[in-house]
Structures are given as C-alpha cells and as structure tokens.
Design a protein around this motif. Structure first.
Motif, PDB file in Angstrom:
ATOM      1  N   ALA A   7      29.244 -19.965  58.035  1.00  0.00           N
ATOM      2  CA  ALA A   7      29.122 -20.956  56.965  1.00  0.00           C
ATOM      3  C   ALA A   7      27.691 -21.484  56.857  1.00  0.00           C
ATOM      4  O   ALA A   7      27.121 -21.561  55.763  1.00  0.00           O
ATOM      5  CB  ALA A   7      30.098 -22.112  57.204  1.00  0.00           C
ATOM      6  N   THR A  47      24.949 -20.731  53.789  1.00  0.00           N
ATOM      7  CA  THR A  47      24.247 -21.847  53.141  1.00  0.00           C
ATOM      8  C   THR A  47      22.738 -21.633  53.182  1.00  0.00           C
ATOM      9  O   THR A  47      22.035 -21.830  52.181  1.00  0.00           O
ATOM     10  CB  THR A  47      24.603 -23.173  53.837  1.00  0.00           C
ATOM     11  N   ILE A  72      33.074 -22.301  52.972  1.00  0.00           N
ATOM     12  CA  ILE A  72      31.915 -21.490  52.608  1.00  0.00           C
ATOM     13  C   ILE A  72      31.700 -21.527  51.102  1.00  0.00           C
ATOM     14  O   ILE A  72      30.568 -21.672  50.615  1.00  0.00           O
ATOM     15  CB  ILE A  72      32.101 -20.039  53.112  1.00  0.00           C
TER      16      ILE A  72
END
Length: 354
Positions: free
Chosen positions: A87, A91, A261
């Motif tokens: 995740a 990002t 996510i």
C-alpha cells in the motif's frame, strides 16, 4: 477465462465504489466535525478494514478445527504486511508519477499545480510534507510498531492467560481512536472544498441521510467485491502453478487490502496525499489490534515459520519508514521502495514452503 473476467470486474467495482466511498466519507467527517486526518485514520480506515475484520471474526469463531481457525491468524498477520509494503509502495509510485507529470508540464512552460489548486514543486525528490506533517506520520507508525512487536512475541510463547490479553489489544485501539477523534484540527486551518456528493451532485450541502446512505452502500459493494476478488485469486493461483499456501499467504493479503490501496490511489490523484497516508496508517492500527484481539481470544495464536517471517518483514518495513520520517527524508521514491520488502517476503516465503 471466467475467473479472469470476474477478477477484472471485481477490481473495477472496488475502484469505482472506493471513488464513491472517499467522496462520502469526507462529507461524513464534515458532518461529525472531526479533523481531516481523522477522516483518513478513523472513518475511512474503519470502513475499509471492517470487511477483513469480519472475515477474521468468522474464521476464528466458527472454524471447526484449530487449522480452520488459524486462517484468521494468517489474515491478522497478512493485512499489516500488505499495508506496510504494497500500500505504501503504490502510494509512493503514484506520487512519483504525479510529480513526473508536473515536471514535464514545467519543462513546457505550462503551470504546475496540485489538483486542489495549490502551487506544486516539480522536484521529484522533494520531501513528503513539512517537518510537522512527517512528525505526525511518524507518530502513527510509533503507535503501530510496539503493538505489532508484542503481537508477534505472543505468537512465539504459550501460557494460560494469553487469551485474556486479546482484550488489551481492543483497549489500545480504543485509546488510539479517542486520540485521533480528539486531535487538534490545526491541519484544517487552510480549509478544503469538498466535491459534491455523488448521491446529490447538485446540492451545495447534501442531506445527512444521503451521506450516510452513500457511505453504507459503497461499503457493502466493497465488502462483497473484495470477497469475490479473493475467491477468484484462490482459483487462479493453482492455474498459474502456485500452490494453495503461496496463494493464501502471498496474494490474498494484497487482495484483502485492495480497498485501502484504491483509496490511496484516488486521494493521491486528487492531491490529498495526507489523507491517503492517514488511511493506510489508520488501517494498520486496526489490523494490528482488532483482528489480533479476536485471534488471541479464540485461537491458539501460535506462529509457524511463515507467519513469523511475515511479522519480521512487516517490522523491517515500518522500521525503514520510521527512520526516513524522523530524519525528514521521506520522499516519493523512498516510499515506493517499501514495496521491495514484499518482494523479499515473497522470496523468503517460497524458500520456507519448499
């Protein structure tokens, strides 16, 4: 072919429902008068982590055998691992892509700006946020790491009153929840204009019932689409030559954390990086406490080598992020590098299972 089609359809459904969910949860935060960071760490994180927590609850309370109950233990360990590595890595990658676009725009003389209209620095290695914001992010990870270390340590020992300690994990999350909800609203000083609610696109201030209805409806879609996505992965894994164990430990955690996510991708695209990171850190706190408490109460909570390996990699990833945050050197590139820890986990897992 049907499994692949359903897999893609579920991914699309999760992404679209997350678009509507983040839209609704921002309005929900405004209605409840909570800080912008609490929207990510509490409201959004609680909503997207709820499906995984329900799966863990069902596994540990209804499993007919100790092995069946241990599926919930695996879920409780896999969630934080996927969040701390994949995740955060996704990002960081999204932020790198955004900054590359701005740098290209600056090179052509076009005005470079964040999606919310604020001026943007096109430098690819600019630190993520101010010193104060990085301190705030580091504080969230500082909450998570000791809780997670205790969680792993308990999986290596056995004693009579260990199940009772599950209640302590619930208490830790209650304290974290209270701290976040009552946190100062200094980060709201600039004011952020919210996009119109999808259910009432023409209303400048939507009705509360519409905000709640959109939030609940999107959560239902996210829950069922996520479960169907995981089932398709379970079917596709053996078709690709992956064992059931590899599919369960390597692919399923990423699938169950797909809503977080997707939320991060959407918020980064909208220029709301703080909310994206807050959503991940808040979901990590839920995953470190609530499923763990359930596991301690209803299972043996004993780790095999694979579970211990996942715990060590999670701690290594958080340690890496904490060091860069406290040194005020967290950049999109360094955040994206967190995904490399999941690659290390996968290689080690294959060796362990052999």
């Amino acid at each position: 072919m049907l499994h692949f089609v359903l897999l893609i359809a579920c991914a699309v459904a999760i992404y679209l429902s997350c678009e509507w969910f983040v839209n609704a949860v921002e309005w929900l935060g405004e209605r409840l008068n909570v800080g912008r960071m609490a929207v990510g760490t509490i409201l959004a994180a609680f909503g997207t982590a709820l499906p995984e927590s329900v799966v863990t609850l069902v596994a540990v309370t209804t499993g007919a055998t100790p092995e069946a109950k241990d599926i919930g233990v695996g879920a409780a360990m896999g969630g934080p691992l996927a969040l701390a590595t994949v995740a955060y890595g996704v990002t960081g990658t999204m932020l790198l892509l955004q900054r590359r676009k701005r740098r290209a725009a600056a090179a052509t003389g076009a005005p470079a700006a964040e999606p919310d209209g604020t001026a943007a620095d096109p430098r690819p290695e600019q630190a993520l946020g101010s010193e104060r914001e990085l301190r705030r992010l580091a504080k969230d990870q500082s909450w998570f790491l000791p809780v997670f270390v205790v969680k792993v340590a308990l999986g290596l020992v056995a004693f009579a009153f260990k199940p009772v300690l599950g209640l302590a994990f619930f208490a830790v999350y209650a304290v974290y929840f209270w701290r976040e909800i009552r946190g100062d609203h200094e980060e709201d000083a600039e004011g952020v204009e919210l996009e119109p609610l999808k259910f009432q696109p023409k209303a400048a201030s939507p009705a509360t019932w519409a905000v709640v209805a959109q939030t609940l409806a999107t959560l239902v879609v996210i829950f069922f689409a996520s479960q169907l996505f995981v089932h398709q992965l379970d079917a596709i894994g053996p078709m690709l030559g992956l064992s059931a164990s590899v599919t369960a430990l390597l692919l399923s955690p990423v699938a169950t954390e797909l809503p977080e996510i997707m939320n991060a991708v959407i918020w980064v695209r909208q220029g709301k990086t703080k909310l994206a990171l807050a959503n991940i850190s808040g979901a990590m706190m839920i995953q470190a406490t609530v499923p763990s408490g359930l596991g301690l109460l209803f299972t043996r909570w004993q780790f095999d080598t694979a579970l211990l390996w996942s715990g060590l990699i999670t701690m290594a990833a958080i340690g890496y992020l904490l060091l860069t945050m406290r040194a005020h050197r967290l950049t999109p590139g360094r955040l994206a590098a967190a995904a490399g820890f999941y690659v290390v986990f996968g290689l080690g897992l294959l060796a362990i299972l052999r």
